[in-house]
Design a protein around this motif. Structure first.
Motif, mmCIF file in Angstrom:
data_model
loop_
_atom_site.group_PDB
_atom_site.id
_atom_site.type_symbol
_atom_site.label_atom_id
_atom_site.label_comp_id
_atom_site.label_asym_id
_atom_site.label_seq_id
_atom_site.Cartn_x
_atom_site.Cartn_y
_atom_site.Cartn_z
ATOM 1 N N GLY A 160 80.998 -52.681 -19.062
ATOM 2 C CA GLY A 160 81.168 -53.298 -17.762
ATOM 3 C C GLY A 160 81.160 -52.320 -16.611
ATOM 4 O O GLY A 160 81.068 -52.739 -15.466
ATOM 5 N N SER A 161 81.266 -51.005 -16.885
ATOM 6 C CA SER A 161 81.448 -50.121 -15.734
ATOM 7 C C SER A 161 80.495 -48.943 -15.655
ATOM 8 O O SER A 161 80.304 -48.433 -14.567
ATOM 9 N N LEU A 162 79.916 -48.503 -16.758
ATOM 10 C CA LEU A 162 79.168 -47.253 -16.665
ATOM 11 C C LEU A 162 77.664 -47.478 -16.637
ATOM 12 O O LEU A 162 77.151 -48.348 -17.338
ATOM 13 N N ARG B 112 85.839 -61.451 -16.777
ATOM 14 C CA ARG B 112 87.107 -61.188 -16.107
ATOM 15 C C ARG B 112 86.988 -59.958 -15.208
ATOM 16 O O ARG B 112 87.444 -59.948 -14.072
ATOM 17 N N TRP B 113 86.354 -58.918 -15.729
ATOM 18 C CA TRP B 113 86.234 -57.684 -14.962
ATOM 19 C C TRP B 113 85.257 -57.826 -13.808
ATOM 20 O O TRP B 113 85.248 -57.022 -12.899
ATOM 21 N N LEU C 285 84.726 -52.398 -21.847
ATOM 22 C CA LEU C 285 84.983 -51.809 -20.531
ATOM 23 C C LEU C 285 83.882 -50.821 -20.175
ATOM 24 O O LEU C 285 83.398 -50.786 -19.041
ATOM 25 N N MET C 286 83.472 -50.036 -21.166
ATOM 26 C CA MET C 286 82.370 -49.105 -20.936
ATOM 27 C C MET C 286 81.130 -49.859 -20.498
ATOM 28 O O MET C 286 80.437 -49.467 -19.570
ATOM 29 N N ASP D 18 85.202 -60.573 -12.018
ATOM 30 C CA ASP D 18 85.787 -61.661 -11.230
ATOM 31 C C ASP D 18 85.095 -62.997 -11.493
ATOM 32 O O ASP D 18 85.007 -63.840 -10.606
ATOM 33 N N ARG D 19 84.586 -63.168 -12.718
ATOM 34 C CA ARG D 19 84.027 -64.467 -13.099
ATOM 35 C C ARG D 19 84.951 -65.074 -14.145
ATOM 36 O O ARG D 19 86.008 -64.533 -14.427
ATOM 37 N N ARG D 20 84.532 -66.189 -14.740
ATOM 38 C CA ARG D 20 85.328 -66.797 -15.796
ATOM 39 C C ARG D 20 84.672 -66.697 -17.170
ATOM 40 O O ARG D 20 85.344 -66.781 -18.179
ATOM 41 N N ASN E 8 83.411 -71.037 -20.607
ATOM 42 C CA ASN E 8 84.666 -71.777 -20.811
ATOM 43 C C ASN E 8 84.406 -73.275 -20.904
ATOM 44 O O ASN E 8 85.303 -74.065 -20.713
ATOM 45 N N ARG E 9 83.177 -73.655 -21.198
ATOM 46 C CA ARG E 9 82.835 -75.081 -21.195
ATOM 47 C C ARG E 9 82.851 -75.679 -22.587
ATOM 48 O O ARG E 9 83.250 -76.804 -22.775
#
Lengths: 316, 173
Positions: free
Chosen positions: A280-282, A35-36, A277-278, A38-40, A43-44
């Motif tokens: 995904g971003s750092l 999600r972060w 979140l960590m 911009d993917r999905r 989900n299959r």
């Protein structure tokens, strides 16, 4: 229900739910990070990709379980079990709700710290027993990182203990009835959070693994369910540190309207998401930076926190 | 650690929670493919319905991986056509050079990309697989309307609605 039966039910229930949460975390992390980005995400397989984790587990179980001929076999086999066992043991002292919790040790906090120290052995022994250079480097990094971050992890909690006047996690939660410890112990909270991330060697402190430098660090030589146990151990760590932050700083099960267990779950979930979140971003710090933060920044901060808390309590 | 920058990245990443994923869920959702997409190769026909291909071998010569094979033949009017035309799509890199080289706009790349096969041999397309019934991307183009052809009673480009032949060796437009 008689007392032993009740304990048994609670133990089995906590273990089952903990394992379920840990498995669900793998799916949750992939979905949230997707999600972060911009993917999905997955989900299959099944509704919302929920059966993905079952597919992953089946895959892990059916992989070839291979021990390298150059490895130190008994230690190699033992190492992954230690991290998972130590992690799961810590769940014993966590009070999920006023009546739910396996055991209320009067030294619950120390038990948690002891068990998280046990986790270090797993990583170090895994790296050593693999008998390969990347594993060894990863293991060495893990040893240094976890030992230095353990120091102020304990220190950062001293303030909480001083305020609550008890090592029992249940008492600590009860002491927060009139205000969560995150307010008076904000510094301790930040230090513990960072130490907790380093302790579970999650990103950005995943130097023991460091895919870009060490292949996979201490678990380079592991495959199949042995790798799976390291993997599970990591997610046990996330759940555990999130639960500990909730218990120590955010008032555990305390909260209005909703049942206690729900409050505990919501708070823990929030911190799990923060872990993702960590990730995904750092970016990962350099190794010398990691050591410098630990000893030159975090340790003085933890001491300062303890000092101020102590002075405040003495003056009161 | 640069604390401000770390917190800023955390916030920027977190903001993406409220953004739509850009993923196109392929089998259910279809991506919009531009008409000039370089996909599956076809052989087209002129507006009258005849084969455009004159078997000049230019596509085969232009192909960098050598995946086009053909054999020229002549019909009773002296017009060339490919006796067989074969493209090995397991080698094709979809560079589009064949289309650029083609003087009659016979060979064209289309926006179709769904050509997976379990058997490699099935990726070898013969002329009957390649030849379509229409003119493809150039509905009005007919090579012989522009270049003309000598048919005994008239010279090249001398017939009705035919342009005089172009000097292909001149660089002038």
């Amino acid at each position: 229900m008689t007392e032993p039966w009740r304990s048994l039910v609670v133990i089995v229930g906590v273990l089952a739910i903990a394992l379920l949460v840990i498995m669900a975390q793998v799916w949750l992390e992939r979905r949230i990070i997707a999600r972060w980005q911009d993917r999905r995400g997955p989900n299959r397989v099944g509704p919302f990709g929920l059966l993905q984790l079952i597919a992953d587990v089946i895959k892990l179980f059916t992989k070839e379980d291979w021990t390298p001929p150059f490895a130190d076999r008994p230690v190699f086999v033992l190492a992954p079990a230690v991290v998972m066992t130590a992690g799961m043991m810590s769940f014993a002292v966590i009070p999920f709700a006023p009546t739910i919790g396996i055991v209320d040790l009067n030294i619950g906090l120390l038990f948690f710290l002891a068990m998280s120290s046990m986790g270090v052995y797993s990583v170090v022994l895994g790296g050593w027993a693999s008998n390969s250079k990347y594993s060894l480097l990863g293991g060495m990094r893990a040893a240094a990182q976890m030992l230095s971050y353990e120091v102020f992890m304990g220190l950062s909690l001293a303030g909480v203990v001083a305020l609550a006047g008890s090592f029992s996690l249940r008492d600590i939660v009860e002491a927060q009835r009139h205000g969560w410890f995150i307010v008076p112990q904000a510094l301790g909270f930040v230090v513990f959070l960072i130490a907790g991330i380093a302790e579970t060697h999650r990103l950005p402190f995943d130097l023991p693994e460091a895919e870009s430098e060490l292949v996979a660090g201490y678990h380079t030589e592991y495959s199949s369910m042995k790798f799976g146990m390291f993997f599970v151990g990591e997610y046990v760590g996330i759940a555990l540190v999130s639960a500990m932050i909730t218990t120590l700083f955010l008032g555990g099960w305390l909260g209005p309207w909703l049942p206690p267990l729900a409050w505990f779950g919501i708070k823990t979930f929030f911190f799990m998401c923060f872990f993702y979140l960590m990730r995904g971003s750092l970016p990962r710090p350099r190794y010398d930076q990691l050591m410098a933060y630990g000893w030159k920044l975090m340790l003085p901060l933890a001491m300062l926190n303890l000092l101020v808390t102590g002075a405040f309590l003495a003056a009161r | 650690m640069p604390i401000y920058s770390a917190l800023r990245s955390l916030w920027h990443v977190f903001k993406h929670t409220f953004r739509r994923p850009i993923t196109v869920q392929y089998p259910e959702e279809r991506p919009r493919i531009p008409p000039r997409w370089r996909g599956r190769i076809i052989l087209s026909r002129d507006p009258a319905g005849g084969e455009r291909c004159v078997a000049c071998y230019l596509c085969s010569a232009a192909c960098p991986v050598g995946c086009i094979a053909l054999q020229a033949a002549e019909d009773e009017h002296g017009r060339r056509y490919p006796a067989f035309f074969r493209i090995n799509f397991s080698r094709c890199i979809f560079c589009g050079y064949c289309e650029e080289a083609c003087p009659t706009r016979a060979i064209q790349l289309t926006p179709d990309f769904e050509m997976c096969e379990y058997d490699r041999q099935n990726l070898v397309y013969e002329k009957e697989d390649l030849l379509i019934s229409g003119p493809g991307k150039y509905p009005d183009y007919d090579f012989y309307r522009v270049a003309g052809v000598a048919v005994g009673v008239k010279d090249k480009g001398a017939g009705e609605r035919e342009l005089p032949p172009v000097d292909v060796r001149s660089l002038l437009p």
